[in-house]
Scaffold this motif. Structure first.
Motif, PDB file in Angstrom:
ATOM      1  N   SER A 191       0.825  -1.214   0.000  1.00 46.68           N
ATOM      2  CA  SER A 191       0.000   0.000   0.000  1.00 46.68           C
ATOM      3  C   SER A 191       0.852   1.255   0.000  1.00 46.68           C
ATOM      4  CB  SER A 191      -0.924  -0.002   1.221  1.00 46.68           C
ATOM      5  OG  SER A 191      -1.856  -1.062   1.133  1.00 46.68           O
ATOM      6  N   LEU A 199       2.531   1.596  -3.385  1.00 50.96           N
ATOM      7  CA  LEU A 199       1.557   2.029  -4.389  1.00 50.96           C
ATOM      8  C   LEU A 199       1.242   3.507  -4.221  1.00 50.96           C
ATOM      9  CD1 LEU A 199      -0.419   1.360  -6.675  1.00 50.96           C
ATOM     10  CD2 LEU A 199      -2.104   0.767  -4.924  1.00 50.96           C
ATOM     11  N   LYS A 200       1.134   3.956  -2.993  1.00 49.44           N
ATOM     12  CA  LYS A 200       0.857   5.372  -2.757  1.00 49.44           C
ATOM     13  C   LYS A 200       1.990   6.250  -3.292  1.00 49.44           C
ATOM     14  CE  LYS A 200      -1.301   6.453   0.896  1.00 49.44           C
ATOM     15  NZ  LYS A 200      -1.706   6.701   2.300  1.00 49.44           N
ATOM     16  N   ILE A 219       1.622   6.329  -7.065  1.00 45.85           N
ATOM     17  CA  ILE A 219       0.530   7.221  -7.470  1.00 45.85           C
ATOM     18  C   ILE A 219       0.938   8.677  -7.304  1.00 45.85           C
ATOM     19  CG2 ILE A 219      -1.823   7.941  -6.909  1.00 45.85           C
ATOM     20  CD1 ILE A 219      -2.459   5.075  -6.203  1.00 45.85           C
ATOM     21  N   ASP A 237      -4.735  -3.424   3.779  1.00 48.62           N
ATOM     22  CA  ASP A 237      -5.362  -3.298   2.461  1.00 48.62           C
ATOM     23  C   ASP A 237      -6.854  -3.593   2.523  1.00 48.62           C
ATOM     24  OD1 ASP A 237      -2.957  -3.098   0.339  1.00 48.62           O
ATOM     25  OD2 ASP A 237      -2.377  -4.389   1.996  1.00 48.62           O
ATOM     26  N   THR A 242      -5.272   4.174  -0.703  1.00 50.10           N
ATOM     27  CA  THR A 242      -4.777   4.813  -1.917  1.00 50.10           C
ATOM     28  C   THR A 242      -5.751   5.905  -2.353  1.00 50.10           C
ATOM     29  OG1 THR A 242      -5.888   3.133  -3.270  1.00 50.10           O
ATOM     30  CG2 THR A 242      -3.569   2.766  -2.739  1.00 50.10           C
ATOM     31  N   ILE A 297      -5.153   0.155 -11.259  1.00 50.17           N
ATOM     32  CA  ILE A 297      -5.441   0.236  -9.826  1.00 50.17           C
ATOM     33  C   ILE A 297      -6.783  -0.426  -9.521  1.00 50.17           C
ATOM     34  CG2 ILE A 297      -5.948   1.830  -7.937  1.00 50.17           C
ATOM     35  CD1 ILE A 297      -3.938   3.756  -9.164  1.00 50.17           C
TER      36      ILE A 297
END
Length: 487
Positions: free
Chosen positions: A31, A34-35, A38, A283, A302, A340
Motif C-alpha cells: 500500500s 503504491l501510494k 501514485i 489493504d 490509496t 489500480i
C-alpha cells in the motif's frame, strides 16, 4: 540440396503489453509503495486528479469554466487571434491565459496523502543527538560538557564505549589540561542519562548501572545485583542449579532475580533509533456483521484517481507535439486508473476467498487454522498461482484478531490419525500453548510434546516439533527449566 521455400504457420503467442506489465507491477506493490507510485504519477501527469481535489471545485463551476474556455477559443479562432500552428517550444499559456484555476486543485491535493507519510520525513535523531540534547540541558561546566560530549560521540549504536579512557584522555590532553579522574566522572554522568546504561564498557557494567537506578525497595534487587556482579555467565547458560550452589540463593530467589535482570536492556542504545518507523497500512478490513464475515477494501489506503475534464477537453484544440503529449498523458492516466481498479478487485477477491477458507481461525483462533496453499485460492478464483503470490505479498488484513499479512493464512498440512489434516500454523499454536502451561520445574521435551499432540489426533515427528519450536523462538527443555516465559 535444400531450396528456400515460403511457409505459412498459425500459432498463438502471449505478448506482454505495456498495460499488462503495469497491472502486474502494481499488484505486487504494498500500500505504501503504491501510494508513492501514485504520488509520482500524480505530480508528473496533469491529466490526473483525485476525488478530493475535485471537492474544491463544484461540478457547476467546472462546466462553466469549460464552456468559457470553448467560447473564448472559438472567438479567438474566428478573429484570427490564434495562429494555425504553434511553435514547437511554445506553451499554451504563452498564447492564451486561461481564466480557470483548476491547476490549483492539483496542488491542493498534496495535503491528501497520508499523515503517516508526512511523519516519515521527521528526523527522529540518533543516539548521539539524544544524549547531547540532554547534556545541553545539564548544569555541567564548559570543560565537563566538552568531555561528556567527546564520550558520547565515541559510543557505538548500542550505546557501548569501546575506546579506552586512557586513549580519550591522551587525545583531550593535547589541547586541554584534563585529569583522567575528570573523564571517569563525566563517564558516570553519561551513564545515568536516558537511556540508562549508555557509556558502559561491557554487558555486566551496563546491567549494574541500570540496577543502581532501580529503587531500593524493589523486591529481589539485592539478589539480582549479586548475580550480575558475580555469576552473570551462569545466567546466560541458564544453569540455575549451579548458580544456586555458588550464590547460596534458593531457586525461588534466583527465578525472581532473573525476571528482574531480564527486564533490563542489554543494548540501551537500541531504544533510540535513527531509522524511520515503518507503518503497516491494511489493504482490507475483515468484520463480522450479523453472523457473516465480510471483507471490504481500505478506501483510504490509496487516493481515488480520475481524469481532469478541463485538461482533457483542451486536447482537440492543440496541435502537433503538444497534442501528442497530452494524448499520451491521457492514455497513461487511463491505464493507471484501470490497473489500480484491477488490483483492488483482485485483492478483494483473494481476501474474501482466504476468509472463507479460514473462517474457523477468525472465530476460534490459531489452533483452528486450516491447511491452505496458493493453488487452492488460484483454482477457486481461476487465476494463476503467480498472481495469487503477488496479491498476497506485503498485503495486510485488519481483523478482530489483529493485523495479519495475507501469507500468514497459508501453511502446509500434516495428516492426523483420523484421516484428516491439520495446518502447520495450528500445530505451532498447540506447541506454544503446551509450553506456556508446562511446569517450570519439569518442562516438556520435544518427544513429550509429540506424544501429547498424538493424543489430540495429530501425529507429528519429534524432529518436526523441534523445528517448529525453534521457529517460535522457544528454547529447548533444559534451558526452559525455571526460565520465565518470554514468548
Amino acid at each position: 540440396m535444400l531450396k528456400p521455400t515460403l511457409q505459412v504457420r498459425l500459432g498463438q503467442q502471449l505478448t506482454m503489453t505495456q498495460q499488462l506489465r503495469q497491472a502486474i507491477r502494481l499488484l505486487q506493490l504494498s500500500s505504501l509503495e503504491l501510494k508513492a507510485e501514485i504520488q509520482e504519477a500524480f505530480e508528473s501527469n496533469p491529466l490526473l486528479e483525485t476525488e478530493e481535489s475535485s471537492e474544491f471545485e463544484t461540478d457547476a463551476a467546472e462546466r462553466e469554466a469549460a464552456e468559457q474556455v470553448d467560447l473564448e477559443i472559438q472567438t479567438a479562432i474566428k478573429d484570427d487571434l490564434l495562429p494555425s500552428e504553434l511553435a514547437v517550444d511554445s506553451q499554451w499559456d504563452d498564447i492564451y491565459e486561461p481564466s480557470y484555476t483548476s491547476a490549483t486543485s492539483h496542488h491542493q491535493t498534496n495535503d491528501y496523502f497520508d499523515y503517516l507519510e508526512a511523519q516519515n520525513t521527521v528526523d527522529h535523531g540518533s543516539l548521539q543527538k539524544h544524549l547531547l540534547w540532554q547534556l545541553e540541558l545539564s548544569a555541567l561546566s564548559n570543560q565537563d560538557l566538552m568531555i561528556a560530549a567527546t564520550l558520547v560521540n565515541a559510543l557505538d549504536e548500542s550505546g557501548y564505549l569501546h575506546e579506552p579512557l586512557e586513549g580519550i584522555h591522551e587525545n583531550l590532553n593535547q589541547t586541554h589540561e584534563i585529569e583522567l579522574d575528570e573523564i571517569e566522572a563525566a563517564l558516570k554522568f553519561v551513564q545515568c542519562l536516558d537511556p540508562v546504561g549508555c557509556g558502559t564498557r561491557c554487558l555486566q557494567e551496563c546491567l549494574e548501572v541500570q540496577l543502581k537506578q532501580i529503587p531500593d525497595t524493589t523486591p529481589f534487587l539485592s539478589q539480582a545485583q549479586s548475580i550480575v556482579s558475580r555469576h552473570l555467565d551462569l545466567v546466560g547458560m541458564r544453569d540455575y542449579e549451579k548458580l544456586a550452589i555458588k550464590s547460596g540463593l534458593s531457586l525461588e530467589e534466583i527465578q525472581n532475580a532473573v525476571v528482574l535482570i531480564q527486564s533490563l536492556h542489554p543494548k540501551p542504545g537500541d531504544l533510540i533509533t535513527a531509522q524511520k518507523p515503518e507503518y503497516i497500512v491494511p489493504d482490507v478490513y475483515v468484520e463480522r456483521y450479523e453472523g457473516v464475515w465480510q471483507v471490504r477494501l481500505n478506501t483510504n489506503a490509496t487516493p481515488k484517481l480520475s481524469i481532469n475534464n478541463v485538461y482533457s477537453s483542451m486536447i482537440k484544440y492543440l496541435v502537433n507535439s503538444e497534442a501528442d503529449y497530452m494524448r499520451n498523458q491521457l492514455q497513461e492516466a487511463r491505464w493507471l486508473i484501470k490497473s489500480i481498479q484491477h488490483r483492488n478487485n483482485t485483492l478483494l477477491r483473494v481476501a474474501t476467498s482466504i476468509v472463507r477458507h479460514q473462517k474457523a481461525f477468525f472465530e476460534l483462533g490459531e489452533e483452528a487454522m486450516q491447511p491452505l496453499v496458493l493453488k487452492d485460492i488460484a483454482d477457486e478464483l481461476d487465476l494463476h498461482e503467480s498472481t495469487i503470490s503477488r496479491a498476497t505479498t506485503s498485503k495486510y488484513m485488519d481483523s478482530p484478531r489483529g493485523i495479519f499479512e495475507f501469507k500468514y493464512f497459508f501453511s502446509s498440512h500434516v495428516n492426523t490419525s483420523d484421516g484428516g489434516t491439520c495446518s502447520a500454523t495450528a500445530i505451532k499454536a498447540m506447541i506454544k500453548k503446551l509450553v506456556k502451561e508446562e511446569s517450570q520445574g519439569k518442562p516438556l521435551s520435544d518427544s513429550k510434546i509429540a506424544a501429547l499432540l498424538k493424543q489430540e489426533g495429530v501425529s507429528v515427528a519429534r524432529r518436526t516439533i523441534a523445528k517448529y519450536r525453534e521457529f517460535l523462538g522457544i528454547p529447548p527443555s533444559n534451558e526452559r527449566r525455571l526460565s520465565p516465559k518470554s514468548f
